[in-house]
Each structure stands twice: as C-alpha cells, then as structure tokens.
Motif scaffolding. Structure first.
Motif, short mmCIF file in Angstrom:
data_model
loop_
_atom_site.label_atom_id
_atom_site.label_comp_id
_atom_site.label_asym_id
_atom_site.label_seq_id
_atom_site.Cartn_x
_atom_site.Cartn_y
_atom_site.Cartn_z
N GLY A 18 0.94 3.60 -3.35
CA GLY A 18 0.02 4.68 -3.03
C GLY A 18 0.33 5.93 -3.83
N TRP A 25 0.83 -1.20 0.00
CA TRP A 25 0.00 0.00 0.00
C TRP A 25 0.87 1.25 0.00
CZ3 TRP A 25 -1.54 3.30 4.37
CH2 TRP A 25 -2.54 4.20 4.02
N TRP A 26 1.96 1.24 0.77
CA TRP A 26 2.86 2.38 0.81
C TRP A 26 3.56 2.56 -0.53
CZ3 TRP A 26 8.31 1.82 0.54
CH2 TRP A 26 9.01 3.01 0.65
#
Length: 58
Positions: A27, A23-24
């Motif tokens: 993103g 996700w990081w």
C-alpha cells in the motif's frame, strides 16, 4: 456443519489474511516507512560501530 465446512472456512480465512498482508505491504501508506528502513544501512554518522570492530588488535 461437518469437518469439510470447517476446512473451507479456515482456507478462506487464511486467504483473507494473506491478501490483507499483501495490501498492507504494498500500500502507498507503508511505502515511505519501508523506504526509510531500506536506507538505514546507508545513513551517515553511524561509523562508531564499524570503527570499534576494526581497531582491536589481534
């Protein structure tokens, strides 16, 4: 709580850490920084290092 419960908790924690890293990395907030880092080798004005390596006599 036996060893199998502990193994299950560690597996779930590992999965959550993996998903957080994905996700990081993908993103929208990280995209600009990664694009700037990807273009660093193509930045102009950084010819000093390349010229000093090739100008030495052998």
């Amino acid at each position: 709580m036996d060893i199998n419960d502990l193994r299950s908790l560690i597996t779930v924690a590992g999965l959550l850490c993996f998903l957080a890293i994905v996700w990081w990395a993908y993103g929208k907030s990280s995209k600009k920084g990664f694009e700037e880092a990807a273009n660093l080798p193509f930045a102009e004005g950084d010819d000093d290092g390349a010229a000093s390596r090739t100008s030495h006599p052998r």
